[in-house]
Design a protein around this motif. Structure first.
Motif, PDB file in Angstrom:
ATOM      1  N   GLY A  60      44.916  41.287  45.020  1.00 42.50           N
ATOM      2  CA  GLY A  60      45.063  41.987  46.280  1.00 42.50           C
ATOM      3  C   GLY A  60      43.886  41.602  47.154  1.00 42.50           C
ATOM      4  N   GLY A  61      42.812  42.423  47.090  1.00 43.86           N
ATOM      5  CA  GLY A  61      41.598  42.094  47.834  1.00 43.86           C
ATOM      6  C   GLY A  61      40.703  41.103  47.123  1.00 43.86           C
ATOM      7  N   GLY A  62      40.866  40.945  45.805  1.00 45.63           N
ATOM      8  CA  GLY A  62      40.023  40.017  45.051  1.00 45.63           C
ATOM      9  C   GLY A  62      38.621  40.521  44.803  1.00 45.63           C
ATOM     10  N   HIS A  63      38.421  41.860  44.854  1.00 43.18           N
ATOM     11  CA  HIS A  63      37.072  42.425  44.729  1.00 43.18           C
ATOM     12  C   HIS A  63      36.708  42.826  43.305  1.00 43.18           C
ATOM     13  N   SER A  64      37.578  42.699  42.345  1.00 41.58           N
ATOM     14  CA  SER A  64      37.236  43.079  40.971  1.00 41.58           C
ATOM     15  C   SER A  64      35.969  42.353  40.536  1.00 41.58           C
ATOM     16  N   VAL A  65      34.949  43.125  40.136  1.00 43.62           N
ATOM     17  CA  VAL A  65      33.675  42.502  39.775  1.00 43.62           C
ATOM     18  C   VAL A  65      33.804  41.638  38.529  1.00 43.62           C
ATOM     19  N   ALA A  66      34.776  41.953  37.664  1.00 45.38           N
ATOM     20  CA  ALA A  66      35.011  41.163  36.461  1.00 45.38           C
ATOM     21  C   ALA A  66      35.951  39.985  36.717  1.00 45.38           C
ATOM     22  N   GLY A  67      36.413  39.815  37.954  1.00 43.69           N
ATOM     23  CA  GLY A  67      37.310  38.706  38.263  1.00 43.69           C
ATOM     24  C   GLY A  67      38.698  38.895  37.710  1.00 43.69           C
ATOM     25  N   MET A  68      39.159  40.133  37.637  1.00 49.02           N
ATOM     26  CA  MET A  68      40.456  40.402  37.018  1.00 49.02           C
ATOM     27  C   MET A  68      41.626  39.895  37.851  1.00 49.02           C
ATOM     28  N   SER A  69      41.368  39.481  39.083  1.00 44.85           N
ATOM     29  CA  SER A  69      42.435  38.939  39.922  1.00 44.85           C
ATOM     30  C   SER A  69      42.585  37.428  39.772  1.00 44.85           C
ATOM     31  N   LEU A  70      41.997  36.878  38.718  1.00 46.47           N
ATOM     32  CA  LEU A  70      42.045  35.435  38.487  1.00 46.47           C
ATOM     33  C   LEU A  70      42.123  35.185  36.993  1.00 46.47           C
ATOM     34  N   ASN A  71      42.774  34.086  36.597  1.00 43.51           N
ATOM     35  CA  ASN A  71      42.817  33.721  35.180  1.00 43.51           C
ATOM     36  C   ASN A  71      42.704  32.206  35.030  1.00 43.51           C
ATOM     37  N   ASP A  72      42.595  31.763  33.801  1.00 42.13           N
ATOM     38  CA  ASP A  72      42.604  30.337  33.475  1.00 42.13           C
ATOM     39  C   ASP A  72      43.961  29.965  32.911  1.00 42.13           C
ATOM     40  N   GLY A  73      44.613  28.992  33.525  1.00 47.34           N
ATOM     41  CA  GLY A  73      45.831  28.446  32.963  1.00 47.34           C
ATOM     42  C   GLY A  73      47.064  29.307  33.116  1.00 47.34           C
ATOM     43  N   GLY A  74      46.976  30.385  33.868  1.00 52.93           N
ATOM     44  CA  GLY A  74      48.123  31.270  34.040  1.00 52.93           C
ATOM     45  C   GLY A  74      48.608  31.270  35.480  1.00 52.93           C
ATOM     46  N   VAL A  75      49.292  32.347  35.837  1.00 56.15           N
ATOM     47  CA  VAL A  75      49.825  32.523  37.187  1.00 56.15           C
ATOM     48  C   VAL A  75      49.049  33.639  37.872  1.00 56.15           C
ATOM     49  N   VAL A  76      48.627  33.382  39.091  1.00 54.74           N
ATOM     50  CA  VAL A  76      48.052  34.429  39.940  1.00 54.74           C
ATOM     51  C   VAL A  76      49.094  34.802  40.991  1.00 54.74           C
ATOM     52  N   VAL A  77      49.519  36.057  40.965  1.00 56.06           N
ATOM     53  CA  VAL A  77      50.421  36.572  41.990  1.00 56.06           C
ATOM     54  C   VAL A  77      49.536  37.124  43.108  1.00 56.06           C
ATOM     55  N   ASP A  78      49.454  36.364  44.185  1.00 59.82           N
ATOM     56  CA  ASP A  78      48.552  36.650  45.288  1.00 59.82           C
ATOM     57  C   ASP A  78      49.323  37.395  46.376  1.00 59.82           C
ATOM     58  N   LEU A  79      48.916  38.640  46.639  1.00 56.78           N
ATOM     59  CA  LEU A  79      49.648  39.517  47.560  1.00 56.78           C
ATOM     60  C   LEU A  79      49.081  39.529  48.971  1.00 56.78           C
ATOM     61  N   ARG A  80      48.087  38.705  49.267  1.00 55.52           N
ATOM     62  CA  ARG A  80      47.353  38.866  50.524  1.00 55.52           C
ATOM     63  C   ARG A  80      48.225  38.741  51.776  1.00 55.52           C
TER      64      ARG A  80
END
Length: 460
Positions: free
Chosen positions: A75-95
């Motif tokens: 969504g906003g991409g503000h998760s401090v742990a980077g939970m809005s991103l992964n390696d080798g998977g799919v990111v469903v970007d709602l922006r």
């Protein structure tokens, strides 16, 4: 993982079917599409699907399931742990899904799953309406609300989840469901703090409140006056109305017009009163702060949506945050809090924050899975810096803050303020009894744990 030929065919079909845009490694724009707020996070998803509609989200989820790829949601991409991103998977970007529809007569607003706070606040401002929002205008509404939601007006209007009226959700099998108090009520309960564990929120409906006028009072002082200023602020809040919130904040003096040049880049302490009322009332309330020796003072009324942008932190910096929820703010706690500011990296974007709860937060519904509601005070070490060489020092400072205040900790925590701090903190964030119930909801809507890039609840 599907064979390469199947994956290639599926990717080509996704590019054709999605109304939005698809990015894969090697595509122009891929690196920009995978950049998030915390510069410490560098992950390379196989696909970033920038969705424009609910149908796009369904298509992206089914694409990921067909290829057995993990799904992260941005969504906003503000998760401090980077939970809005992964390696080798799919990111469903709602922006791209950031539409906001205000219904002033109903005092409600429907917000797209990719909206950030500025979209919400700016849409509501012309009507003199608002709801509890995050303390930075670039924070994503969806992750913020579903995680609980604390902000400058929560003592007056409650936590964000206390204002949640409904959620449209795409679940792990690609179904679209509505969750309200009447429809799928157990899912609706779980979405009051359970975050993105149960599906992708493509829209949220929130209750609005009248906020025709908003005011602030702020002083900046030298750090030697920290204990006196902190005591004055605590006493104002504990004896004042629920309209008053804000916090005590140690920070590096910013290069702003109101900061004298010789203080820029030095350690300062600020005391901020946010107020859901007129300037003359907050000025009267702030008199004890104004009597403490200080370098800067500001008392003014301003639009709430404008104030919401005042504490935005720039992207592309390194981030590590945490929090402890406290049983109170006695003098000893305040002395410990102030002393720890000496080891905060300066100059940097780090902020050493103490802010109040109480008011409508404490009086809110007890049934939601947010065990931190009854804590009257919160300490929030917010580590944000530029140089990787400062990683160890900044992270150590955040951990030391937490250790210092353990004697006053309730043991509960708002998970949106934390990264991945282990299973014990997950229990602290949901409560043990709630966690078991949340696991049963997870089993119902996401038995394969497709949505695992979050403060993850295992299917029970």
């Amino acid at each position: 993982m599907a064979p390469l030929s199947k994956a290639g065919t599926a990717l080509a079909a996704l590019r054709e079917d999605l109304a939005g845009e698809v990015f894969a490694p090697g595509d122009p724009g891929y690196d920009g599409a995978r950049t998030i707020f915390n510069a410490m996070i560098d992950r390379r998803p196989a696909v970033v699907a920038q969705c424009e509609s609910v149908a796009d989200v369904v298509t992206a989820v089914r694409f990921a399931r067909d290829l057995d790829l993990h799904v992260a949601v941005r969504g906003g991409g503000h998760s401090v742990a980077g939970m809005s991103l992964n390696d080798g998977g799919v990111v469903v970007d709602l922006r791209r899904m950031h539409e906001v529809s205000v219904h002033p007569a109903a005092k409600a607003v429907r917000v797209g799953g990719g909206a950030v706070m500025s979209h919400l606040d700016r849409a509501c401002q012309p009507y003199g309406l608002a709801t509890t929002g995050g303390r930075a205008s670039t924070t994503g509404v969806g992750g913020y609300v579903l995680g609980g939601g604390t902000g400058w007006v929560d003592r007056k209007f409650g936590l964000a989840i206390d204002n949640l009226l409904g959620v449209e959700l795409v679940t792990a099998d690609g179904s679209v469901v509505e969750a309200t108090a009447e429809e799928n009520p157990e899912l609706f309960w779980a979405l009051h703090g359970g975050g993105g564990n149960f599906g992708i929120a493509t829209s949220l409906t929130l209750r609005l409140h009248e906020l025709p006028v908003f005011s602030v009072a702020m002083v900046l002082a030298l750090p030697e006056h920290g204990p006196e200023l902190a005591r004055a602020y605590r006493d104002i809040i504990e004896n004042g109305p629920d309209d008053a919130a804000g916090g005590v904040i140690y920070m590096t003096g910013p290069p702003a017009e109101f900061v004298p040049p010789h203080l820029v880049g030095t350690l300062l302490i600020g005391a901020l009163i946010t107020y859901t009322g007129p300037e003359e009332e907050v000025r009267a309330l702030a008199q004890p702060l104004l009597s403490v020796p200080h370098e800067v003072e500001m008392v003014t009324a301003l639009p709430y949506a404008d104030f919401q942008c005042q504490f935005d932190d720039p992207p592309d910096l390194r981030n590590y945050w945490s929090a402890e929820y406290l049983t109170g703010a006695p003098d000893e706690l305040l002395d410990v809090f102030c002393a720890r500011a000496d080891s905060m990296p300066v100059p940097s974007g780090c902020q050493h924050v103490l802010f109040p709860q109480g008011g409508a937060i404490a009086a809110g519904p007890a049934e939601w899975p947010v065990p931190y509601r009854d804590a009257p005070w919160v300490v929030h070490p917010f580590g944000i810096w530029e140089d990787p060489a400062d990683d160890e020092r900044a992270i150590r400072w955040v951990k030391d803050v937490r250790a210092d205040v353990q004697p006053w900790s309730t043991g509960a925590v708002y998970l949106n303020f934390t990264g991945d701090e282990g299973p014990e903190r997950l229990v602290a964030g949901f409560g043990a009894e709630n966690l078991a119930r949340l696991g049963a909801v997870k089993q119902m809507y996401d038995p394969d744990n497709v949505f695992r890039f979050n403060h993850n609840i295992k299917p029970a």
